[in-house]
Scaffold this active site. Structure first.
Site, PDB file in Angstrom:
ATOM      1  N   GLY A 153      19.592  53.028 -10.613  1.00 15.36           N
ATOM      2  CA  GLY A 153      20.639  52.129 -11.085  1.00 15.36           C
ATOM      3  C   GLY A 153      22.053  52.628 -10.888  1.00 15.36           C
ATOM      4  CB  CYS A 201      20.835  23.485   6.885  1.00 18.59           C
ATOM      5  SG  CYS A 201      21.302  21.755   6.714  1.00 18.59           S
ATOM      6  NE  ARG A 230      22.852  42.932  -3.582  1.00 15.61           N
ATOM      7  CZ  ARG A 230      24.073  43.245  -3.956  1.00 15.61           C
ATOM      8  NH1 ARG A 230      25.075  43.206  -3.066  1.00 15.61           N
ATOM      9  NH2 ARG A 230      24.340  43.604  -5.191  1.00 15.61           N
ATOM     10  CE1 TYR A 257      16.877  46.358  -4.118  1.00 17.19           C
ATOM     11  CE2 TYR A 257      18.994  47.445  -4.354  1.00 17.19           C
ATOM     12  CZ  TYR A 257      17.653  47.351  -4.669  1.00 17.19           C
ATOM     13  OH  TYR A 257      17.101  48.259  -5.518  1.00 17.19           O
ATOM     14  CD  GLU A 272      11.383  55.276 -10.146  1.00 15.19           C
ATOM     15  OE1 GLU A 272      10.165  55.511 -10.148  1.00 15.19           O
ATOM     16  OE2 GLU A 272      11.884  54.307 -10.750  1.00 15.19           O
ATOM     17  N   PRO A 273      16.696  56.739  -7.191  1.00 17.95           N
ATOM     18  CG  PRO A 273      17.772  58.442  -5.995  1.00 17.95           C
ATOM     19  CD  PRO A 273      16.647  58.194  -6.957  1.00 17.95           C
ATOM     20  N   GLY A 274      17.983  54.170  -5.132  1.00 19.03           N
ATOM     21  CA  GLY A 274      17.708  53.396  -3.919  1.00 19.03           C
ATOM     22  C   GLY A 274      18.999  52.934  -3.283  1.00 19.03           C
ATOM     23  NE  ARG A 275      22.715  48.734  -6.381  1.00 18.82           N
ATOM     24  CZ  ARG A 275      22.507  47.422  -6.386  1.00 18.82           C
ATOM     25  NH1 ARG A 275      23.111  46.658  -5.511  1.00 18.82           N
ATOM     26  NH2 ARG A 275      21.686  46.885  -7.273  1.00 18.82           N
ATOM     27  CE1 TYR A 283      20.498  39.222  -8.457  1.00 26.06           C
ATOM     28  CE2 TYR A 283      20.951  40.470  -6.462  1.00 26.06           C
ATOM     29  CZ  TYR A 283      20.069  40.041  -7.435  1.00 26.06           C
ATOM     30  OH  TYR A 283      18.757  40.437  -7.383  1.00 26.06           O
TER      31      TYR A 283
END
Length: 432
Positions: A249, A362, A331, A391, A291-294, A335
């Protein structure tokens, strides 16, 4: 000037990425095109690993959250960097295995794991399964018994911490589809049940309070709550939980408005809480997983497009349309996520225009950004959207039967395709 230090402007006035001219890359590989800086990905992995060494005496594991960007080459990179991976589907497990990633260093998440997925994880020896609910706990115990296995599990716990982020991506509060709530007593009940089960090896607890978080305090509070939960489990069941997965996060810089905290600052302050509370409760300092991802791949990626049309609506807005959109980056539609953008072939010019960047799908909501400062865009310009490593490809789709872009990795002044561009034949491959 830019949101990431791997971006610059060369003598042609073009945007460079990892030292390579993005206009040249667009010509060579076509657009839309995902670019990923392998050297930056590796550097981020090493920063996180160093923080484990420094603040937890090496007693921990960095598990890349592969939902951020899942492809075979990413798993190869994680293996070579000595990282684990966090998987959330049978597809991610299969992809990582196909890349030669060791199952023992995988963590398997999910709020509704199917019997097929759990059996697959058991068969291949996935190292840790994070159990989300009592139904799954009972199912896993049964499947493990039938398979003659005894999987290592952690319980996903909701610490009740509000991470002050977008409501769609807050996952630590009580009203979430993920995990066991502490407030209701179900988290402790789950530990009691798991401790009794013959085919389950309960070793720890997991929490994840949200995504794109810039404030350290929610992480510190979550760690404190989780150590309290581990104390309660010990007192209630006699089981000492030896592992604590604190999730991910960590926020990244999408625009100049964002001010992420250095990774080491997160890790040091959270480790202080973990060690203090462990000592206070008479517990061993747990083996820490993160658990870093971004934060590993997000800043290391950009997406380049070709501008098709410009549409000016007097006193309303100016649209700049590109040859991609919500099918390769949903995204903003989901968001309202903000991005920085630049015309790669005019990167040395001032951003003297404000535009809405529109995609080619479209859908009236197919936008990549509104009120975006940009150089004056014309047909044929190359537009780069920054910090798109996370993402974007992983959430892409074939909506309107659009083909997914290629991913090109850059490293040490060289470029190579790591995911091929889809073809028209790929679109109908499964049609009957």
């Amino acid at each position: 000037m830019f949101v990431s230090n791997n971006l610059a402007v060369n003598e042609k006035g073009h945007l460079t990425f990892g030292g390579l001219d993005t206009v040249d890359l667009a010509v060579q590989y076509g657009t839309p095109l995902y670019l990923i800086d392998e050297d930056m990905v590796r550097d981020h992995c090493r920063q996180y690993k160093q923080s484990i060494e420094e603040y937890y005496d090496g007693k921990g594991l960095v598990c890349y959250a592969s939902k951020a960007l899942s492809c075979k080459e990413i798993y190869r990179i994680m293996k070579s960097e000595g990282c684990g991976v966090d998987t959330v589907s049978i597809g991610e497990i299969y992809t990582s295995l196909s890349a030669g990633f060791p199952a023992r260093d995988m963590v398997f998440h999910g709020n509704n794991k199917t019997e097929e997925a759990l059996s697959f994880a058991l068969e291949h020896g996935v190292g840790r399964i994070v159990v989300d609910n009592l139904t799954e706990l009972k199912k896993l115990n049964r499947l493990a018994g039938e398979a003659g296995k005894k999987p290592t599990i952690l319980l996903r716990v909701k610490p009740g911490v509000d991470a002050h982020t977008h409501s769609f991506i807050r996952t630590g509060q009580i009203d979430s589809k993920f995990g066991f709530a502490i407030e209701t007593g179900e988290a402790l009940e789950a530990a009691v049940e798991a401790a009794k089960m013959e085919h389950i090896n309960l070793v720890g607890a997991h929490c994840h309070i949200g995504s794109q978080i810039f404030d350290i305090d929610p992480f510190k509070l979550a760690a404190e709550v989780m150590l309290g939960y581990m104390k309660d489990v010990h007192e209630k069941t006699g089981v000492v939980l030896t592992e604590l997965n604190l999730g991910g996060g960590f926020g990244i810089k999408y625009t100049e408005e964002d001010a992420p905290v250095p990774y080491a600052d997160y890790m040091k302050q959270i480790s202080d809480v973990v060690k203090q509370k462990a000592a206070e409760y008479g517990l061993p300092v747990p083996f820490i997983l993160i658990e870093p991802g971004r934060s590993i791949v997000g800043p290391a990626g950009i997406t380049v497009y070709t501008v098709g049309t410009r549409k000016e609506i007097p006193n309303i807005r100016n649209y700049v349309s590109v040859d991609g959109g919500m099918c390769d980056n949903p995204r903003y539609a989901l968001y309202q996520s903000k991005y920085d953008a630049v015309l790669a072939n005019k990167a040395d010019q001032p951003k003297d225009d404000v535009v809405t960047i529109a995609g080619e799908c479209c859908e009236s909501g197919d936008l990549l950004g509104e009120n975006v400062p940009l150089q004056h865009a014309e047909s044929g310009d190359i537009l780069a959207v920054l910090a798109t490593g996370a993402y974007n490809y992983s959430m892409s789709s074939n909506y309107n039967r659009n083909m997914k872009p290629a991913i090109v990795a850059v490293s040490q002044g060289e470029s190579r395709v790591i995911v091929k561009r889809e073809t028209l034949d790929d679109l109908i491959r499964n049609d009957i």
